[in-house]
Every structure is written in C-alpha cells, then in structure tokens.
Design a protein around this motif. Structure first.
Motif, PDB file in Angstrom:
ATOM      1  N   PHE A  98      34.527   3.310   8.372  1.00 53.11           N
ATOM      2  CA  PHE A  98      33.313   3.407   8.141  1.00 53.11           C
ATOM      3  C   PHE A  98      32.480   2.341   8.870  1.00 53.11           C
ATOM      4  CE2 PHE A  98      29.801   1.714   4.898  1.00 53.11           C
ATOM      5  CZ  PHE A  98      29.084   2.807   5.151  1.00 53.11           C
ATOM      6  N   TYR A  99      32.943   1.262   8.971  1.00 42.23           N
ATOM      7  CA  TYR A  99      32.168   0.175   9.725  1.00 42.23           C
ATOM      8  C   TYR A  99      31.981   0.442  11.354  1.00 42.23           C
ATOM      9  CZ  TYR A  99      32.877  -2.736   5.910  1.00 42.23           C
ATOM     10  OH  TYR A  99      32.931  -3.185   4.468  1.00 42.23           O
ATOM     11  N   CYS A 100      32.925   1.306  11.858  1.00 36.79           N
ATOM     12  CA  CYS A 100      32.627   1.994  13.015  1.00 36.79           C
ATOM     13  C   CYS A 100      31.611   2.880  12.880  1.00 36.79           C
ATOM     14  CB  CYS A 100      33.957   2.949  13.544  1.00 36.79           C
ATOM     15  SG  CYS A 100      35.290   1.757  14.277  1.00 36.79           S
ATOM     16  N   THR A 101      31.318   3.702  11.999  1.00 34.21           N
ATOM     17  CA  THR A 101      30.049   4.383  11.735  1.00 34.21           C
ATOM     18  C   THR A 101      28.913   3.619  11.809  1.00 34.21           C
ATOM     19  OG1 THR A 101      31.501   5.900  10.176  1.00 34.21           O
ATOM     20  CG2 THR A 101      28.980   5.968  10.058  1.00 34.21           C
ATOM     21  N   MET A 102      28.775   2.241  11.120  1.00 30.16           N
ATOM     22  CA  MET A 102      27.779   1.445  11.059  1.00 30.16           C
ATOM     23  C   MET A 102      27.507   0.853  12.532  1.00 30.16           C
ATOM     24  SD  MET A 102      28.817  -0.550   7.313  1.00 30.16           S
ATOM     25  CE  MET A 102      27.363  -1.523   7.588  1.00 30.16           C
ATOM     26  N   ALA A 103      28.670   0.591  13.193  1.00 31.52           N
ATOM     27  CA  ALA A 103      28.587   0.069  14.566  1.00 31.52           C
ATOM     28  C   ALA A 103      27.866   1.142  15.351  1.00 31.52           C
ATOM     29  CB  ALA A 103      29.944  -0.363  15.201  1.00 31.52           C
ATOM     30  N   GLY A 104      28.270   2.353  15.365  1.00 30.39           N
ATOM     31  CA  GLY A 104      27.472   3.323  16.104  1.00 30.39           C
ATOM     32  C   GLY A 104      26.178   3.486  15.650  1.00 30.39           C
ATOM     33  N   ALA A 105      25.710   3.625  14.494  1.00 32.03           N
ATOM     34  CA  ALA A 105      24.411   3.515  13.905  1.00 32.03           C
ATOM     35  C   ALA A 105      23.575   2.361  14.434  1.00 32.03           C
ATOM     36  CB  ALA A 105      24.446   3.787  12.531  1.00 32.03           C
ATOM     37  N   ASN A 106      24.207   1.235  14.442  1.00 36.38           N
ATOM     38  CA  ASN A 106      23.501   0.086  14.796  1.00 36.38           C
ATOM     39  C   ASN A 106      23.103   0.100  16.485  1.00 36.38           C
ATOM     40  OD1 ASN A 106      22.903  -2.492  12.808  1.00 36.38           O
ATOM     41  ND2 ASN A 106      24.902  -1.565  12.310  1.00 36.38           N
ATOM     42  N   TYR A 107      24.198   0.837  17.009  1.00 32.43           N
ATOM     43  CA  TYR A 107      23.921   0.665  18.618  1.00 32.43           C
ATOM     44  C   TYR A 107      22.708   1.811  18.783  1.00 32.43           C
ATOM     45  CZ  TYR A 107      27.859  -2.238  19.708  1.00 32.43           C
ATOM     46  OH  TYR A 107      28.848  -3.408  19.702  1.00 32.43           O
ATOM     47  N   LEU A 108      23.229   2.799  18.051  1.00 30.65           N
ATOM     48  CA  LEU A 108      21.948   4.147  18.222  1.00 30.65           C
ATOM     49  C   LEU A 108      20.542   3.634  18.051  1.00 30.65           C
ATOM     50  CD1 LEU A 108      21.525   7.016  18.785  1.00 30.65           C
ATOM     51  CD2 LEU A 108      21.864   7.364  16.400  1.00 30.65           C
ATOM     52  N   CYS A 109      20.435   2.620  16.825  1.00 29.03           N
ATOM     53  CA  CYS A 109      19.101   2.167  16.408  1.00 29.03           C
ATOM     54  C   CYS A 109      18.356   1.298  17.411  1.00 29.03           C
ATOM     55  CB  CYS A 109      19.393   1.322  15.138  1.00 29.03           C
ATOM     56  SG  CYS A 109      19.456   2.473  13.585  1.00 29.03           S
ATOM     57  N   GLY A 110      19.295   0.489  17.956  1.00 31.91           N
ATOM     58  CA  GLY A 110      18.997  -0.480  19.157  1.00 31.91           C
ATOM     59  C   GLY A 110      18.575   0.077  20.313  1.00 31.91           C
ATOM     60  N   PHE A 111      19.183   1.166  20.905  1.00 34.53           N
ATOM     61  CA  PHE A 111      18.836   2.193  21.852  1.00 34.53           C
ATOM     62  C   PHE A 111      17.579   2.862  21.695  1.00 34.53           C
ATOM     63  CE2 PHE A 111      19.109   6.539  23.654  1.00 34.53           C
ATOM     64  CZ  PHE A 111      18.971   6.060  24.913  1.00 34.53           C
ATOM     65  N   LEU A 112      17.183   3.454  20.361  1.00 34.95           N
ATOM     66  CA  LEU A 112      16.402   4.415  20.329  1.00 34.95           C
ATOM     67  C   LEU A 112      14.996   3.499  19.997  1.00 34.95           C
ATOM     68  CD1 LEU A 112      17.725   6.808  17.556  1.00 34.95           C
ATOM     69  CD2 LEU A 112      16.791   7.294  19.833  1.00 34.95           C
ATOM     70  N   VAL A 113      15.175   2.134  19.601  1.00 37.46           N
ATOM     71  CA  VAL A 113      14.153   1.312  19.432  1.00 37.46           C
ATOM     72  C   VAL A 113      13.707   0.814  20.889  1.00 37.46           C
ATOM     73  CG1 VAL A 113      13.194  -0.926  18.846  1.00 37.46           C
ATOM     74  CG2 VAL A 113      14.563   0.406  16.867  1.00 37.46           C
ATOM     75  N   SER A 114      14.282   0.540  21.592  1.00 37.32           N
ATOM     76  CA  SER A 114      14.055   0.260  22.971  1.00 37.32           C
ATOM     77  C   SER A 114      13.492   1.555  23.616  1.00 37.32           C
ATOM     78  CB  SER A 114      15.289  -0.224  23.714  1.00 37.32           C
ATOM     79  OG  SER A 114      15.725  -1.480  23.042  1.00 37.32           O
ATOM     80  N   LEU A 115      14.042   2.640  23.524  1.00 36.89           N
ATOM     81  CA  LEU A 115      13.679   3.636  24.240  1.00 36.89           C
ATOM     82  C   LEU A 115      12.339   3.991  23.869  1.00 36.89           C
ATOM     83  CD1 LEU A 115      14.216   6.013  26.283  1.00 36.89           C
ATOM     84  CD2 LEU A 115      15.231   7.512  24.147  1.00 36.89           C
ATOM     85  N   ILE A 116      12.047   4.326  22.462  1.00 36.98           N
ATOM     86  CA  ILE A 116      10.892   4.674  21.914  1.00 36.98           C
ATOM     87  C   ILE A 116       9.739   3.679  22.399  1.00 36.98           C
ATOM     88  CG2 ILE A 116       9.505   5.239  19.717  1.00 36.98           C
ATOM     89  CD1 ILE A 116      11.297   7.069  20.590  1.00 36.98           C
ATOM     90  N   HIS A 117      10.045   2.382  22.249  1.00 31.31           N
ATOM     91  CA  HIS A 117       9.132   1.319  22.740  1.00 31.31           C
ATOM     92  C   HIS A 117       8.595   1.311  24.315  1.00 31.31           C
ATOM     93  CE1 HIS A 117       7.063  -2.623  22.817  1.00 31.31           C
ATOM     94  NE2 HIS A 117       7.970  -2.755  23.827  1.00 31.31           N
ATOM     95  N   ARG A 118       9.687   1.892  25.248  1.00 27.08           N
ATOM     96  CA  ARG A 118       9.089   2.046  26.560  1.00 27.08           C
ATOM     97  C   ARG A 118       8.467   3.367  26.706  1.00 27.08           C
ATOM     98  NH1 ARG A 118      14.438  -0.198  29.618  1.00 27.08           N
ATOM     99  NH2 ARG A 118      14.511  -2.230  28.936  1.00 27.08           N
ATOM    100  N   VAL A 119       9.073   4.398  25.931  1.00 20.65           N
ATOM    101  CA  VAL A 119       8.477   5.732  26.553  1.00 20.65           C
ATOM    102  C   VAL A 119       6.921   6.144  25.765  1.00 20.65           C
ATOM    103  CG1 VAL A 119       8.768   8.049  25.854  1.00 20.65           C
ATOM    104  CG2 VAL A 119      10.863   6.889  26.526  1.00 20.65           C
TER     105      VAL A 119
END
Length: 591
Positions: A501-522
C-alpha cells in the motif's frame, strides 16, 4: 525419545496458548507506539509545505514537488524494509532500528528551525520578490533529516501492521476477529494521532515557534521508541526465514528455462506438486490464469528430486503451490496500479487544501483567532475517526447478517466505494475552489499572504466538505486496500503486503509531483494562464481538480474490469492433491 517429543509438543502448545492472549496484552504497547510515532512523524511532515515556503523561502511549486518526492521515496522505502525484515532482521528488530532512525530525522529537522545558520533569513511581505533562498549546505542538512525519516519509514510502515497481527492466533475464530478489528482500530489510533498533530502541533509551529513545534513531535517520537521496547518481553517475534521474493524469482526463472515445453492437458494432475511440510502458506487450488508460469512445474529428465520430495534445483523446478503463490501476486498487480491514481486524490487534497486555506478567511467567529492552514486537514481525520467505529461496530455486523461475509462486504467492494468517493472529493474540491477564487476577485479581500496573494473572504470552513469526503474515501479505499493486500498475499509475504500500500502511495506522490510540474509548465503559456501559480487567485486550481475528476472516472472503469477478472486467493480453481499433504502450523518461528 518419546519424552523429548512430548516436551517439544508441550513447548509448541504453550507457544500457541501465549499467542491466544498476547494479542490483547501487546496491543497497548503496539498501538501506543503507533500513536506516539504518528504524532511525531505527522507533526513534523504535515506542515512541511508551509515550513519550506515560509522559513526556507521556497516557491510553492518547488516546495510541493520536494514534499511529493520526499513522500514518494518514504513510501517506496518500505519495499526495501520488507525485504530486509523478512530475509535478515525480523519485524521486531526492523521496527526498533527504524524508530530510532525516525527519531534522528526529527531531531535534525528541529535543528534546522532552532539554529538560525541552518535556514535562510526571514522574508517578510516587504521583501517579496527579493527573498534569499537556502544555501546548498542548509538544503543538504535539511535533506539529511529527510533521509533519516525515509529510513525510518522504510522499516516502520511495512512491519507495524504485520507485527501487530502476529500477536493474534490466526487459527482461532477469536484470533481472526481480533486481526480484523486490529486493522480498523489501528487506523482509528493512527487517525486520532493525526488529528492532534495537525491541530495542536501545527498551531504551535505556525503561531508560536517552529523550533518548539518540531521539538514536541521529536519528544513524542522518543516516547514511542521507549514504549515499543518496554513491551519487548511479551511480543511474539517471528524469526526471519529468508525473503519469500527469492521463491517468486525462482518461478519466473524456471518458467523461462522451460518456455518451449508444452503444458499437459491436466496440469493439476501431472505437474510437480511438492509443498514443504513446514510452510505456513495455505494450500491453494490450481487456477488457469497466467498458465505460462505453470511450466516452472514441468518435470523433465534433467530435474532431480530429493528424498523428501523437494526439487534438487529450485531454479529449474518449482512446486505447483509455489507457482500458485506467484499467481496470487500477479493477480494483485492490476488492482495495485488502479490504487496509484486513486490515491492522488488524497495527496492533492492534503497539499493544495493547505494552500487554499492560506488564501481563505481562517478566522473563527468574530474573534482574532486564526486557524493554521495545515490544521484544516483535521476535517479529513474527523471524517475517518468518526466513521471507523460506526463501520466496525454497527455496519459490519449488520451487513454480515445479510451477506454472510466476514467483513460485511467483499474487500474489492469496499475499495470500489472508496474510488467513487475519491471522484466525488475532487468534484467538490473544484466547486469550492471556484467559489473561493470568485470571492477573491469580486469581493473585498482580507489582506495579503506572505507570498503576495490576496486572502479571499470565503470562510475556510468551506474546505471542510471536501476534506471530510477525503476521510471517508480513506475509510473505504485505503483501509480496504491494506486489508486486501494482507489477506490476498501468501502468508509468508505479509511484511511485503504491508509495504504494498505504501508503494501505492509512493506512486501517487511521484505522479502528483510530475503532474504538478507538468501542468505548471504547460499551462504557463496557455490562453487560460498558469493553473498553478504562486497566487492561486491568478490560477485555475479548479481546472486541475476537474482534470483529476476525469482521471478518477477512467481509473474507476479500469478498476471494475480488474475486479471482475480477479479471483480471490483459494477460490475459483481445482484442488491439488499434495503428495506430502500437511496442515500449516503456527510454529516454531517464534523466539
């Protein structure tokens, strides 16, 4: 000889008797340790975005991304901790070492707030645009504290739930019900600790002093370590017996070596069916999913068999039970993937709700008391804390009478409800943000934040509905996933199940970080403007939330397909008659 055998039998009998009551005796120490540990770690991390933006003078996007990466790494570390626990140290030693590491991490972060040379100079509203950021050494010292916390999380998170479950006898009805209740009450104490952390501790950090605000959770973590070791004499301690991941790799290697061979028409009757007599894993029926793995159990003239029935070379020949255990993991993986997108809802609710609160009216009534922005997360905890006892004591027993299922509803049905609530949470969050932004742009504002954004006159309590929904989402989706992994993984992989489950949270956190940076730039160059600027009033955070509503709907459809295809462990197959049939015992792995 008979006398010696009787003594061994008596010792095993005594061990089983101890397990029957140790669950109750050990719980005050385990749950007490968990409560103080979460008070410490959450009291340190829950306000980290505010700390990085106000004390370390970081941009909100940079701070959010750093916290997302830190959280993601802290959540993937349990997979390594689970391996080390199973293969070398055992859960008790792993928990002890990890708790001390977490204590060290909190101490380091406390020093960054207490010693002026370890953080940048204070930046007031008059210095906006000219704030001095952290030096490389200040940032390195802070990251050192993060590393200690990551090591601590890597050991604590995969082991605390299985270690608590170890204290109950799974072969008795009382023990089984004790384990089920333990999961719910574990999250209850966990959530209670979070409520205290995001209210009292966050208030001290934001309104009194950051150094004192970090020193309090550090002291509480010290109490957690002390309480954990106080109960060491009555714990059931399972010995490490080697990582079960080795057996998983063996199946893939053996299947690959025999990939050109043809499977027999009735695999469950003709394939190698050895199952160790001392295995704690339940006997599983043969299933026809992932049939390519069955080739690992094809016996060829080159394969040798020992006198006890085991394979001479387990990297060439694996028993059908070992293959079926790997199939259990393979069936879980698609469900796990769906959990990553699901949990991004929780991550965004907990991070951007704080930034929303910073630009909302946080005063209570007509007085001057201002609620700390991070404290609004308490509504999520309230929703979860109130719901769990009602669900565990009232709803589950009632549903059990109608459905006949031990948990009232199936594990995947509980997870599905959580997925639906997560989409609802994002939808409500978008509506509230639209209203908050409209108030800031069309009505008188209440001042300027330290980052320069105008404070909307919309009361911060408007954030409560989305946060309460987030709490209910976790009550179904998160707890359901934890219990699902624990019960569907092979019995000898429960520490790894705890890390999943913590690996699920890890994937979610990395996805969040990626999407925040991506949306911010795009969106920075889009006609609608940047969705996620420093000043939320100039952005479109509501569009960002709507994006996750769409992702959540697609993810829920994917989950339904996976759930329909999924077969619960031990069901939907053909029984395998083992040559060395035996009943798993509670044994022997206890020191």
């Amino acid at each position: 000889m008979e006398k010696k055998d009787q003594q061994v039998h008596d010792v095993e009998k005594v061990d089983k008797q101890k397990i029957n009551y140790r669950g109750v005796k050990a719980m005050p120490y385990i749950l007490g340790n968990e409560t103080f540990e979460k008070l410490g770690t959450i009291g340190t991390s829950s306000n980290m975005v505010v700390y990085l933006t106000t004390v370390f003078n970081m941009k909100s996007v940079s701070a959010t991304t750093l916290v997302a990466v830190f959280s993601g790494t802290a959540n993937i570390a349990p997979l390594i901790g689970a391996f080390l626990s199973d293969a070398y140290f055992g859960r008790f030693k792993t928990l002890g070492f990890a708790s001390i590491s977490s204590l060290m991490g909190m101490f380091v972060i406390t020093l960054t707030a207490a010693i002026s040379k370890l953080h940048p100079p204070h930046c007031g509203p008059e210095d906006i645009g000219h704030c001095i950021g952290p030096t490389i050494w200040q940032l390195a010292f802070l990251l050192c504290g993060f590393v200690f916390l990551i090591v601590g999380a890597g050991g604590i998170r995969p082991c605390n739930l299985p270690f608590g479950a170890d204290q109950f006898n799974p072969n008795t009805e009382a023990g089984k019900r004790g384990i089920n209740s333990f999961f719910n009450w574990y999250f209850f104490t966990f959530t209670f600790a979070m409520m205290v952390a995001v209210t009292l501790i966050v208030y001290v950090q934001s309104n009194i002093n950051w150094a004192i605000g970090f020193a309090i959770p550090t002291f509480l973590m010290f109490l957690a370590v002390a309480l954990f070791f106080m109960g060491s004499r009555i714990y059931v301690k399972v010995k490490p017996e080697g990582s079960p991941l080795t057996g998983v790799v063996q199946v893939f290697v053996a299947a690959n070596k025999k990939r050109r061979l043809k499977l027999p028409e009735s695999p469950h009757l003709s394939l190698f069916n050895y199952h160790p007599t001392d295995s704690i894993n339940a006997n599983l029926p043969y299933t026809d999913q992932f049939r390519f793995l069955d080739k690992a159990a094809i016996i060829t003239p080159e394969d040798g068999v020992n006198p006890d029935g085991s394979a001479v070379d387990p990297w060439r020949l694996c028993g059908m039970q070992q293959v079926e255990e790997v199939k259990c993991i393979m069936r879980i993986l698609p469900i796990w993937v769906s959990g990553i997108v699901y949990y991004t809802t929780i991550v965004h609710t907990h991070t951007y709700a704080v930034l929303q609160a910073l630009q909302s009216d946080r005063h209570l009534g007509g007085n001057n008391f201002e609620v700390p922005a991070a404290s609004y997360i308490v509504f999520s905890m309230i929703g979860l804390t109130i719901w769990i006892p009602i669900y565990d004591r009232l709803i589950v027993p009632t549903l059990r009478k109608f459905t006949g299922k031990e948990g009232g509803i199936s594990l995947l049905e509980r997870v599905a409800i959580g997925f639906v609530l997560s989409v609802t949470t994002m939808l409500v969050s978008a509506i509230v943000e639209t209203q908050r932004r409209n108030y800031a742009l069309t009505r008188p504002t209440l001042g300027i934040t330290s980052k320069g954004g105008a404070i909307s006159s919309l009361p911060g309590l408007w954030l409560a509905p989305q946060l309460i929904l987030a709490g209910l989402t976790e009550a179904f989706g998160s707890i359901g996933q934890v219990e699902f992994y624990y019960k569907q993984f092979p019995e000898n992989m429960r520490t790894i199940a705890g890390s999943f489950f913590y690996c699920t949270m890890a994937g979610a956190n990395y996805l969040c970080g990626f999407l925040v940076s991506l949306i911010h730039r795009v969106t920075a160059k889009s006609p609608t403007g940047n969705w996620l600027p420093e000043d939320l009033n100039k952005g479109r955070l509501d569009y960002f939330y709507y994006l996750f509503v769409a992702l959540g709907i697609l993810n829920f459809a994917y989950f339904l397909v996976c759930a329909r295809w999924y077969r619960y462990k031990g069901t939907g197959g053909v029984a395998i008659e083992l040559a060395n049939e035996s009943t798993p015992t509670e044994k022997q792995h206890i020191v």
